[in-house]
Design an enzyme around this catalytic site. Structure first.
Site, PDB file in Angstrom:
ATOM      1  N   GLY A 194       0.821  -1.205   0.000  1.00  0.00           N
ATOM      2  CA  GLY A 194       0.000   0.000   0.000  1.00  0.00           C
ATOM      3  C   GLY A 194       0.848   1.244   0.000  1.00  0.00           C
ATOM      4  CB  THR A 198      -1.946   2.998   4.053  1.00  0.00           C
ATOM      5  OG1 THR A 198      -0.870   2.109   3.730  1.00  0.00           O
ATOM      6  CG2 THR A 198      -2.158   3.974   2.903  1.00  0.00           C
ATOM      7  CB  THR A 201       4.784  -0.135  10.364  1.00  0.00           C
ATOM      8  OG1 THR A 201       5.562  -0.039   9.158  1.00  0.00           O
ATOM      9  CG2 THR A 201       5.704  -0.518  11.503  1.00  0.00           C
ATOM     10  CD  GLU A 417      -4.743  31.959  -6.494  1.00  0.00           C
ATOM     11  OE1 GLU A 417      -5.463  30.956  -6.685  1.00  0.00           O
ATOM     12  OE2 GLU A 417      -3.516  31.953  -6.688  1.00  0.00           O
ATOM     13  CG  ASP A 494      -1.773  27.706 -12.417  1.00  0.00           C
ATOM     14  OD1 ASP A 494      -1.824  26.995 -11.401  1.00  0.00           O
ATOM     15  OD2 ASP A 494      -2.136  28.893 -12.439  1.00  0.00           O
TER      16      ASP A 494
END
Length: 644
Positions: A194, A198, A201, A417, A494
């Site tokens: 994974g 996540t 361990t 923005e 962008d």
């Protein structure tokens, strides 16, 4: 313990050196100024000026008639004693017999010193590992006990399917007869796969806490050392320890460090790593069976592992540990929120909805940041405001309150923005706009954040084209407002994002009719969105670049048209950002419609006084930002180079 061992080593070494000098030096306490030539000594004997002589090996100490004591070195005169007796000189001597201890010390002490220094430095090169220099091949696996902090499956949330598979292994260790009566065999290994963070361990620690059997843990990098063969020896030793403690579990974290495919890479691979892998393959499923030893390994690079390692019999189960969905995120937040006092208005489900794509580690960090922010302002409990502030910090970066911006820079950032936000709200397939801000955060002068309404599993072609339009809306806004000659380098980020998305659509997802359904990026490991090194002809590469350019240009044209059709809303939003600096999604829509972002007492007072104004800003929403004139400060070119 390690420091005490090193101190003892140096003390013993110092004592040996002192002893060596004492033995070699003997009793040579006579001053060098008392030494005379042997010929001068014999002249004094012939002249009768010597009263007594003391012979100690090659050293001859004699006393003159006036009482002066001198010494000379006998060069090998065997008749010296006879000559002294003939001259009536009193002669004394000492038998030259060294003790056995002295002989051994003089003979072997230099070798002991050399070996000691070699052992010390080799032990340091091995990181002071188990067994020191004589224990290169010993396993570094550690036996995990409850003293290290017991973790159970109750502490693991959001990955229920992975828990179920591993709970079955734990149950097999507890009650093997339940499965063996039907002919079932205990799995030999489970591979946890994974993305980072996540909980792979954490799952392994939960197995250790639940199983009640010995649990050994080791990292894949602990096998590989500078000497060829050491890793294989450590694998053998690890399995020998495991067999002695069977039934038990051995957890190998980051197994890709030692389990990479053999013969891969430049130069045909690494001899030490490949020998270690070969030994690991044999121990896991060779001629000798390892009954009761279960291997649990974790990696986020399954694609680089050797196929022989992945087959059944070695890793019978490959458990995928993905990023959690909304239900999983809510459960994970609940686990981490147990440790902090929550305010009554805190709704973990709302927080989970606003954190799509977060891993378990990200959510743990979010809860910790919220607690720190609450403590910073002196609260006794953690509120939703703290969670919102922590989410903004994690997703957008910390506010750079000390940054100095000119009014022109701030205005261009606001229009940039506003362009992103207008296009994102107008296009139906774009993710809903969560927040827009012109407060510098991280490396950006401003930012528009979009969050999906639900976890995204697929990307569709029309969604990608609309996302390209929203990405290019910042540059379109600058050109729409200031003209092509006044466009800044703010849209650099962008353009990079749009280029990466367009190339993925064309090279990997088959969304270009001209290129077709061919994955040109598959054969190029480490593909980063560029076409250099891809296996394609020059004509195809040129066609790919033309398609990338066309996709981005179509997005730019779409964004420019939306801004043209919504000029008034665009202006209102830009001016609203200049005054409020941060607006949420609902507030953006109200400002675009010419309304106040929200109703409060100050706005009502302004309305009652017949002073209607879109920018009647509540004091609680105001934030002071240092504004300077152009002549006071020169624009920072490096900051202007950041993407707004």
């Amino acid at each position: 313990m390690g420091n005490a061992r090193n101190l003892a080593f140096w003390l013993v070494l110092l004592m040996l050196v002192v002893a060596l000098f004492n033995v070699i030096g003997g009793n040579q306490t006579t001053s060098a100024s008392d030494e005379r030539d042997y010929s001068e000594f014999m002249t004094s004997v012939d002249a009768g000026n010597v009263n007594s002589v003391y012979i100690n090996g090659e050293k001859v100490t004699y006393t003159l008639s006036d009482g002066t004591e001198l010494y000379a070195i006998n060069p090998g005169d065997d008749a010296l004693a006879r000559t002294l007796v003939e001259k009536d000189v009193t002669v004394k001597g000492k038998a030259q017999r060294q003790s056995g201890f002295q002989s051994l010390l003089i003979t072997f002490l230099p070798f002991v010193l050399i070996i000691g220094v070699w052992i010390f430095f080799m032990n340091r090169m091995q990181g002071g590992g188990k067994g020191g220099a004589m224990g290169f091949g010993k396993s570094k696996a550690k036996l995990l006990t409850e003293k290290s902090g017991r973790v159970t499956f109750d502490d693991v949330a959001g990955i229920d399917e992975a828990k179920e598979e591993l709970e079955e292994i734990v149950e097999f260790l507890r009650n093997p007869q339940k499965y063996s009566r039907l002919g079932g065999k205990i799995p030999k290994g489970a591979l946890l796969v994974g993305p980072p963070g996540t909980g792979k361990t954490l799952l392994a620690r939960a197995i250790a806490g639940e199983a009640g059997v010995p649990f050994f843990t080791i990292s894949g990098s602990d096998f590989v050392e500078m000497f060829v063969g050491v890793g294989a020896s450590r694998v053998r030793d690890m399995f020998e320890q495991a067999k002695k403690n069977a039934p038990c579990i051995v957890f190998i974290d980051e197994i890709d460090a030692v389990g990479r495919a053999r013969g891969a890479g430049y130069g045909g691979g690494n001899d030490e790593r490949e020998q270690t892998l070969n030994q690991l393959l044999v121990e896991m499923d060779g001629f000798e069976a390892n009954e009761g030893v279960i291997i649990v390994a974790a990696t986020n690079r399954r694609d680089v592992l050797d196929p022989a390692l992945l087959r059944p019999g070695r890793f019978d189960r490959q458990v995928t540990v993905p990023n959690p969905d909304i239900k999983g995120r809510e459960k994970i937040l609940g686990v981490h929120a147990r440790k902090i006092p929550l305010g009554p208005a805190v709704d973990l489900r709302i927080i989970a909805r606003g954190t799509p794509g977060f891993s378990g580690a990200d959510l743990a960090n979010l809860v910790n940041e919220a607690a720190l922010m609450a403590a910073r302002v002196g609260r006794n409990v953690v509120t939703m405001i703290d969670f919102e502030s922590a989410k903004d910090k994690v997703m957008m970066g910390a506010e750079r309150r000390s940054m100095v911006m000119t009014p022109e820079q701030k205005e261009m950032t606001a229009y940039h923005e506003a362009g992103h936000a207008i296009v994102g709200i107008t296009l139906p397939k774009c993710d809903p706009v969560y927040k827009a801000t012109i407060i510098p955060r991280g490396g950006a002068l401003g930012m528009v954040m979009s969050l999906p309404e639900m976890d995204r599993l697929n990307m569709f072609k029309d969604e990608c084209h609309q996302r390209l339009a929203m990405t290019m809306a910042g540059k379109a806004a600058e050109i729409f407002k200031y003209g092509e000659d006044q466009v800044s380098n703010g849209p650099a980020g962008d353009i990079q994002q749009a280029s990466s998305l367009a190339r993925a659509m064309i090279l990997r997802w088959g969304m270009s009719d001209k290129i077709g359904n061919i994955d040109y990026a598959e054969a190029h490991e480490g593909y980063q969105g560029n076409t250099s090194g891809l296996s394609m002809s020059a004509a195809t590469k040129e066609l790919v670049e033309d398609e990338v350019r066309q996709f981005i240009q179509d997005g730019y044209d779409t964004a420019y048209k939306i801004l043209t059709d919504n000029t008034e809303a665009f202006e209102r939003l830009a001016q609203g950002l200049l005054e409020y600096e941060t607006l949420t999604g609902d507030e953006i829509k109200r400002v675009m419609a010419g309304e106040l972002p929200h109703v409060d007492e100050e706005a009502e007072d302004a309305k009652d006084a017949d002073k209607p104004s879109l920018m009647a800003v509540p004091k609680t929403r105001k934030r002071k930002v240092e504004i300077v004139k152009d002549e006071d400060v020169k624009p920072d070119e490096d900051e202007a180079d950041k993407d707004a």
